[in-house]
Scaffold this motif. Structure first.
Motif, PDB file in Angstrom:
ATOM      1  N   GLU A  20       0.789  -1.230   0.000  1.00 51.66           N
ATOM      2  CA  GLU A  20       0.000   0.000   0.000  1.00 51.66           C
ATOM      3  C   GLU A  20       0.828   1.289   0.000  1.00 51.66           C
ATOM      4  O   GLU A  20       0.262   2.374  -0.021  1.00 51.66           O
ATOM      5  N   ILE A  21       2.145   1.212   0.021  1.00 58.57           N
ATOM      6  CA  ILE A  21       2.949   2.437   0.010  1.00 58.57           C
ATOM      7  C   ILE A  21       3.714   2.572  -1.298  1.00 58.57           C
ATOM      8  O   ILE A  21       3.815   1.626  -2.074  1.00 58.57           O
ATOM      9  N   ARG A  22       4.253   3.741  -1.518  1.00 59.12           N
ATOM     10  CA  ARG A  22       4.981   4.021  -2.753  1.00 59.12           C
ATOM     11  C   ARG A  22       6.241   3.159  -2.862  1.00 59.12           C
ATOM     12  O   ARG A  22       6.878   2.852  -1.861  1.00 59.12           O
ATOM     13  N   SER A  23       6.627   2.897  -4.088  1.00 57.17           N
ATOM     14  CA  SER A  23       7.927   2.275  -4.345  1.00 57.17           C
ATOM     15  C   SER A  23       9.015   3.311  -4.091  1.00 57.17           C
ATOM     16  O   SER A  23       8.739   4.509  -3.959  1.00 57.17           O
ATOM     17  N   PHE A  24      10.257   2.860  -4.048  1.00 51.65           N
ATOM     18  CA  PHE A  24      11.378   3.784  -3.903  1.00 51.65           C
ATOM     19  C   PHE A  24      11.340   4.816  -5.033  1.00 51.65           C
ATOM     20  O   PHE A  24      11.460   6.023  -4.798  1.00 51.65           O
ATOM     21  N   ALA A  25      11.154   4.343  -6.272  1.00 52.25           N
ATOM     22  CA  ALA A  25      11.109   5.262  -7.420  1.00 52.25           C
ATOM     23  C   ALA A  25       9.973   6.268  -7.252  1.00 52.25           C
ATOM     24  O   ALA A  25      10.158   7.470  -7.495  1.00 52.25           O
ATOM     25  N   ALA A  26       8.813   5.801  -6.815  1.00 56.85           N
ATOM     26  CA  ALA A  26       7.668   6.706  -6.656  1.00 56.85           C
ATOM     27  C   ALA A  26       7.912   7.735  -5.553  1.00 56.85           C
ATOM     28  O   ALA A  26       7.476   8.889  -5.677  1.00 56.85           O
ATOM     29  N   GLN A  27       8.608   7.338  -4.492  1.00 55.05           N
ATOM     30  CA  GLN A  27       8.955   8.311  -3.442  1.00 55.05           C
ATOM     31  C   GLN A  27       9.831   9.412  -4.032  1.00 55.05           C
ATOM     32  O   GLN A  27       9.617  10.602  -3.787  1.00 55.05           O
ATOM     33  N   MET A  28      10.829   9.017  -4.784  1.00 52.58           N
ATOM     34  CA  MET A  28      11.739   9.995  -5.380  1.00 52.58           C
ATOM     35  C   MET A  28      11.031  10.836  -6.443  1.00 52.58           C
ATOM     36  O   MET A  28      11.231  12.052  -6.524  1.00 52.58           O
ATOM     37  N   ASP A  29      10.164  10.185  -7.230  1.00 54.82           N
ATOM     38  CA  ASP A  29       9.373  10.926  -8.215  1.00 54.82           C
ATOM     39  C   ASP A  29       8.470  11.946  -7.521  1.00 54.82           C
ATOM     40  O   ASP A  29       8.271  13.061  -8.026  1.00 54.82           O
ATOM     41  N   HIS A  30       7.925  11.558  -6.389  1.00 53.33           N
ATOM     42  CA  HIS A  30       7.055  12.457  -5.622  1.00 53.33           C
ATOM     43  C   HIS A  30       7.829  13.695  -5.170  1.00 53.33           C
ATOM     44  O   HIS A  30       7.301  14.810  -5.217  1.00 53.33           O
ATOM     45  N   ILE A  31       9.074  13.501  -4.766  1.00 51.36           N
ATOM     46  CA  ILE A  31       9.923  14.651  -4.412  1.00 51.36           C
ATOM     47  C   ILE A  31      10.052  15.576  -5.619  1.00 51.36           C
ATOM     48  O   ILE A  31       9.876  16.797  -5.499  1.00 51.36           O
ATOM     49  N   ALA A  32      10.343  14.998  -6.776  1.00 49.12           N
ATOM     50  CA  ALA A  32      10.510  15.812  -7.986  1.00 49.12           C
ATOM     51  C   ALA A  32       9.226  16.572  -8.306  1.00 49.12           C
ATOM     52  O   ALA A  32       9.257  17.788  -8.537  1.00 49.12           O
ATOM     53  N   ASP A  33       8.103  15.861  -8.325  1.00 49.88           N
ATOM     54  CA  ASP A  33       6.834  16.516  -8.658  1.00 49.88           C
ATOM     55  C   ASP A  33       6.532  17.658  -7.691  1.00 49.88           C
ATOM     56  O   ASP A  33       6.089  18.732  -8.101  1.00 49.88           O
ATOM     57  N   ALA A  34       6.752  17.427  -6.411  1.00 50.12           N
ATOM     58  CA  ALA A  34       6.474  18.462  -5.408  1.00 50.12           C
ATOM     59  C   ALA A  34       7.436  19.646  -5.551  1.00 50.12           C
ATOM     60  O   ALA A  34       7.011  20.800  -5.426  1.00 50.12           O
ATOM     61  N   ASN A  35       8.715  19.365  -5.806  1.00 49.89           N
ATOM     62  CA  ASN A  35       9.670  20.461  -6.015  1.00 49.89           C
ATOM     63  C   ASN A  35       9.207  21.353  -7.162  1.00 49.89           C
ATOM     64  O   ASN A  35       9.179  22.585  -7.043  1.00 49.89           O
ATOM     65  N   PHE A  36       8.842  20.733  -8.283  1.00 52.32           N
ATOM     66  CA  PHE A  36       8.366  21.510  -9.434  1.00 52.32           C
ATOM     67  C   PHE A  36       7.103  22.293  -9.074  1.00 52.32           C
ATOM     68  O   PHE A  36       6.973  23.472  -9.408  1.00 52.32           O
ATOM     69  N   ALA A  37       6.155  21.649  -8.393  1.00 54.29           N
ATOM     70  CA  ALA A  37       4.871  22.292  -8.084  1.00 54.29           C
ATOM     71  C   ALA A  37       5.023  23.435  -7.093  1.00 54.29           C
ATOM     72  O   ALA A  37       4.474  24.524  -7.304  1.00 54.29           O
ATOM     73  N   PHE A  38       5.743  23.193  -5.995  1.00 51.22           N
ATOM     74  CA  PHE A  38       5.935  24.246  -4.994  1.00 51.22           C
ATOM     75  C   PHE A  38       6.589  25.469  -5.621  1.00 51.22           C
ATOM     76  O   PHE A  38       6.147  26.602  -5.422  1.00 51.22           O
ATOM     77  N   LYS A  43      -0.277  31.508  -3.696  1.00 53.07           N
ATOM     78  CA  LYS A  43      -1.199  30.450  -3.312  1.00 53.07           C
ATOM     79  C   LYS A  43      -0.540  29.133  -3.723  1.00 53.07           C
ATOM     80  O   LYS A  43      -0.215  28.932  -4.891  1.00 53.07           O
ATOM     81  N   VAL A  44      -0.318  28.262  -2.738  1.00 52.13           N
ATOM     82  CA  VAL A  44       0.313  26.969  -2.990  1.00 52.13           C
ATOM     83  C   VAL A  44      -0.613  25.884  -2.461  1.00 52.13           C
ATOM     84  O   VAL A  44      -0.958  25.883  -1.276  1.00 52.13           O
ATOM     85  N   PHE A  45      -1.040  25.008  -3.355  1.00 47.06           N
ATOM     86  CA  PHE A  45      -1.959  23.928  -2.998  1.00 47.06           C
ATOM     87  C   PHE A  45      -3.191  24.466  -2.281  1.00 47.06           C
ATOM     88  O   PHE A  45      -3.659  23.912  -1.287  1.00 47.06           O
ATOM     89  N   GLY A  46      -3.680  25.614  -2.763  1.00 45.27           N
ATOM     90  CA  GLY A  46      -4.884  26.220  -2.214  1.00 45.27           C
ATOM     91  C   GLY A  46      -4.689  27.020  -0.940  1.00 45.27           C
ATOM     92  O   GLY A  46      -5.654  27.530  -0.378  1.00 45.27           O
ATOM     93  N   MET A  47      -3.447  27.139  -0.473  1.00 38.93           N
ATOM     94  CA  MET A  47      -3.176  27.874   0.766  1.00 38.93           C
ATOM     95  C   MET A  47      -2.421  29.159   0.463  1.00 38.93           C
ATOM     96  O   MET A  47      -1.517  29.172  -0.368  1.00 38.93           O
ATOM     97  N   ASP A  48      -2.780  30.223   1.179  1.00 36.18           N
ATOM     98  CA  ASP A  48      -2.091  31.504   1.038  1.00 36.18           C
ATOM     99  C   ASP A  48      -0.841  31.506   1.906  1.00 36.18           C
ATOM    100  O   ASP A  48      -0.882  31.082   3.061  1.00 36.18           O
ATOM    101  N   MET A  49       0.255  31.974   1.325  1.00 35.06           N
ATOM    102  CA  MET A  49       1.516  32.093   2.063  1.00 35.06           C
ATOM    103  C   MET A  49       2.450  33.013   1.299  1.00 35.06           C
ATOM    104  O   MET A  49       2.176  33.389   0.158  1.00 35.06           O
TER     105      MET A  49
END
Length: 171
Positions: A56-74, A128-134
């Motif tokens: 039920e949890i991410r693979s190692f690759a998916a964890q690292m991909d998640h970091i990349a996606d979040a870095n780009f999005a933030f 506005k990041v992920f719907g939050m003001d900051m």
């Protein structure tokens, strides 16, 4: 009047110096995080990239991909700059060590290069990041916290594959 003018000039000079110091500090922290994450990517054997400690949890690759996606999005949200990465790293067909490492390193380069092009005024902007003001600067701090959290989650993955995770790079 001279005293007031001097005080204001000092205040603005100190503010500008502090902002540059904050930007330089964040750049240095992100450069260190990039090196540290590269060591994590290198430590995991190729066959470990698809590894999930439980289904039920991410693979190692998916964890690292998640970091990349979040870095780009933030950073896109914080800076207004369009992400250079098309789509989602987590949804890439190729989840090999080389492809994942490339996407992750590109995300760190995007963060670092964006920060280097920012000013005090940019960091103080409301976003506005992920719907939050900051403030934009807070978004960069939250992005840093996020990547640290998910990188740390992969330490047991590496150990469970019989490899040794990198030593802490606190400085």
């Amino acid at each position: 009047m001279k005293k007031l003018t001097f005080t204001l000039m000092f205040f603005f000079a100190a503010s500008a110096a502090f902002a540059q110091t904050m930007i330089a500090k964040q750049v240095a922290d992100w450069e260190r995080a990039k090196k540290y994450t590269q060591q994590y990517l290198d430590a995991m054997p190729e066959e470990g990239y698809a590894f999930k400690p439980t289904p039920e949890i991410r693979s190692f690759a998916a964890q690292m991909d998640h970091i990349a996606d979040a870095n780009f999005a933030f950073v896109s949200a914080a800076s207004g700059k369009k992400s250079p990465f098309e789509g989602s790293a987590e949804k890439m067909t190729d989840q090999s060590k080389a492809a994942v490492s490339k996407a992750v390193m590109e995300s760190y380069d995007f963060v670092i290069n964006t920060l280097k092009g920012m000013t005090e005024a940019d960091l103080a902007k409301d976003v506005k990041v992920f719907g939050m003001d900051m403030k934009a600067g807070v978004a960069f701090e939250k992005a840093f916290e996020h990547q640290t959290h998910h990188r740390g989650q992969t330490t047991p993955y590496i150990r469970m594959k019989g490899a040794t995770p990198p030593k802490e790079m606190l400085f």
